[in-house]
Design an enzyme around this catalytic site. Structure first.
Site, PDB file in Angstrom:
ATOM      1  N   PRO A   1       0.824  -1.210   0.000  1.00  0.00           N
ATOM      2  CA  PRO A   1       0.000   0.000   0.000  1.00  0.00           C
ATOM      3  C   PRO A   1       0.856   1.257   0.000  1.00  0.00           C
ATOM      4  O   PRO A   1       1.986   1.254   0.509  1.00  0.00           O
ATOM      5  CB  PRO A   1      -0.781  -0.121   1.320  1.00  0.00           C
ATOM      6  N   ASP A   2       0.327   2.335  -0.600  1.00  0.00           N
ATOM      7  CA  ASP A   2       0.982   3.615  -0.386  1.00  0.00           C
ATOM      8  C   ASP A   2       0.495   4.160   0.954  1.00  0.00           C
ATOM      9  O   ASP A   2      -0.222   3.497   1.694  1.00  0.00           O
ATOM     10  CB  ASP A   2       0.742   4.570  -1.552  1.00  0.00           C
ATOM     11  N   PHE A   3       0.895   5.370   1.265  1.00  0.00           N
ATOM     12  CA  PHE A   3       0.594   5.880   2.606  1.00  0.00           C
ATOM     13  C   PHE A   3      -0.555   6.874   2.624  1.00  0.00           C
ATOM     14  O   PHE A   3      -1.313   6.924   3.586  1.00  0.00           O
ATOM     15  CB  PHE A   3       1.849   6.541   3.204  1.00  0.00           C
ATOM     16  N   ARG A   4      -0.728   7.675   1.571  1.00  0.00           N
ATOM     17  CA  ARG A   4      -1.583   8.841   1.690  1.00  0.00           C
ATOM     18  C   ARG A   4      -2.790   8.873   0.767  1.00  0.00           C
ATOM     19  O   ARG A   4      -3.558   9.829   0.806  1.00  0.00           O
ATOM     20  CB  ARG A   4      -0.744  10.119   1.479  1.00  0.00           C
TER      21      ARG A   4
ATOM     22  N   ASN B   1      10.945   4.671  -0.540  1.00  0.00           N
ATOM     23  CA  ASN B   1      10.369   3.388  -0.164  1.00  0.00           C
ATOM     24  C   ASN B   1      11.316   2.581   0.706  1.00  0.00           C
ATOM     25  O   ASN B   1      12.549   2.656   0.563  1.00  0.00           O
ATOM     26  CB  ASN B   1       9.988   2.601  -1.412  1.00  0.00           C
TER      27      ASN B   1
ATOM     28  N   ASP C   1      11.046  -0.804   0.927  1.00  0.00           N
ATOM     29  CA  ASP C   1      10.833  -2.196   0.523  1.00  0.00           C
ATOM     30  C   ASP C   1      12.013  -2.829  -0.204  1.00  0.00           C
ATOM     31  O   ASP C   1      12.007  -4.028  -0.488  1.00  0.00           O
ATOM     32  CB  ASP C   1       9.580  -2.323  -0.343  1.00  0.00           C
TER      33      ASP C   1
ATOM     34  N   HIS D   1      14.754   7.102   3.168  1.00  0.00           N
ATOM     35  CA  HIS D   1      14.090   6.849   4.444  1.00  0.00           C
ATOM     36  C   HIS D   1      14.463   5.487   5.020  1.00  0.00           C
ATOM     37  O   HIS D   1      13.748   4.951   5.866  1.00  0.00           O
ATOM     38  CB  HIS D   1      12.575   6.971   4.276  1.00  0.00           C
TER      39      HIS D   1
ATOM     40  N   CYS E   1      20.037  -1.178  17.491  1.00  0.00           N
ATOM     41  CA  CYS E   1      19.508  -0.953  18.835  1.00  0.00           C
ATOM     42  C   CYS E   1      19.551   0.544  19.085  1.00  0.00           C
ATOM     43  O   CYS E   1      20.632   1.151  19.081  1.00  0.00           O
ATOM     44  CB  CYS E   1      20.344  -1.692  19.877  1.00  0.00           C
TER      45      CYS E   1
END
Length: 316
Positions: free
Chosen positions: A68-71, A143, A145, A162, A170
């Site tokens: 899915p995209d986000f917006r 992305n 992914d 991103h 950690c």
């Protein structure tokens, strides 16, 4: 939001200026050729003629892979996210919230973590084709992914702005941890034990709100966008800065392949002259002073297939 966008874009300007060596700042910008027509045929002509490209990918480039995209209203992740414990959808990617309650992100990670079933889309294959033809300068992707790498794009050409799931850290100690072991712990519900064994809360190296972008994002911006003869922007809302601000670096023709017309009102930030910032975002109007912007509306894969065919190329 506007103030935040301006601040982030200003940070982009400063970091680019500071990170680039003096020799890079003296580079002569590529004199790009305008598209002969502001449509898919005009863009295909530039590709066929060998235009060297920077590609920017957003979540829309991966929708055909089942991610899915986000917006997108109604179907985007932020509209459909049903995970208990979230005060609002975006909190799942906020570092402060993660520190207090990591479980929502771990639940989301089960859906987002790439698997062997994740298949590159036509958009990713276009990036690989550009690399094969020596026409890819860099692919900047929002992305997480890693489908660019799955498509066979060499690592040196990919900048995961991103972050992604390829590595993990950690956050208490700053030490790297085994990403595959973290993935297993998330799927098996044993993250408490995993975190205890590794010194504190652990997460994949995805950039959360409140975290700095990776150094690699800043490393070659100036050189990449100076060299570019064509910018392909595929499947992004251009709402998250500083990534969205990249469209205003350089003077090359710019192509937006997207369901919606976006990026026309970018924050007007005074970039240093050496960065080549042209304020205001895209200008798709027929009366644009410099007719360099092209909007190709539709699903990313459908547009890419049409574009590649018109260029006389073929995707694998």
């Amino acid at each position: 939001m506007a103030a935040v966008a301006r601040t982030l874009a200003a940070t982009l300007a400063y970091c680019c200026r500071a990170a680039a060596p003096s020799s890079a700042r003296r580079l002569v910008r590529t004199q790009a050729t305008l598209p002969p027509t502001r449509d898919v045929d005009g863009v295909a002509t530039l590709l066929k003629d060998g235009a060297r490209c920077v590609v920017m990918l957003g979540a829309g480039a991966s929708v055909a892979a089942g991610l899915p995209d986000f917006r997108t209203p109604g179907t985007g992740l932020y509209d459909t996210l049903e995970i208990s414990g979230l005060p609002y959808p975006e909190a799942v990617f906020e570092l402060d919230f993660f520190r207090t309650n990591p479980q929502p992100f771990y639940e989301l990670a089960k859906a987002l973590w790439p698997t062997d079933d994740s298949r590159p889309t036509k958009a990713h294959k276009l990036v690989k084709l550009l690399a094969d033809k020596n026409q890819l300068i860099r692919c900047y992707t929002q992305n997480i992914d890693s489908l660019e790498r799955a498509a066979g794009v060499p690592a040196e050409f990919v900048v995961a702005a991103h972050g992604n799931f390829d590595s993990a850290t950690c956050i208490a100690t700053g030490e790297k941890v085994d990403a595959e072991a973290l993935r297993r712990a998330i799927y098996e519900g044993t993250t408490d034990a995993f975190n205890a064994q590794n010194g504190g809360l652990c997460k994949a190296d995805i950039v959360f709100f409140g975290e700095a972008l990776p150094d690699r994002f800043w490393a070659s911006l100036r050189e990449d966008f100076d060299e570019a003869e064509l910018l392909l922007v595929i499947g992004t809302s251009l709402e998250v800065h500083p990534f969205a601000s990249l469209i205003d670096l350089g003077t090359m023709p710019r192509v937006l392949i997207n369901r919606d017309r976006v990026g026309e009102h970018q924050p007007d930030v005074a970039f240093p002259p050496s960065m080549g910032k042209l304020s205001g975002g895209f200008d798709f109007n027929e009366t644009a002073p410099v007719p360099r912007d092209v909007f190709l509306q539709g699903d990313a894969d459908a547009i890419v297939v049409d574009l590649v065919e018109r260029a006389g190329w073929a995707l694998d």
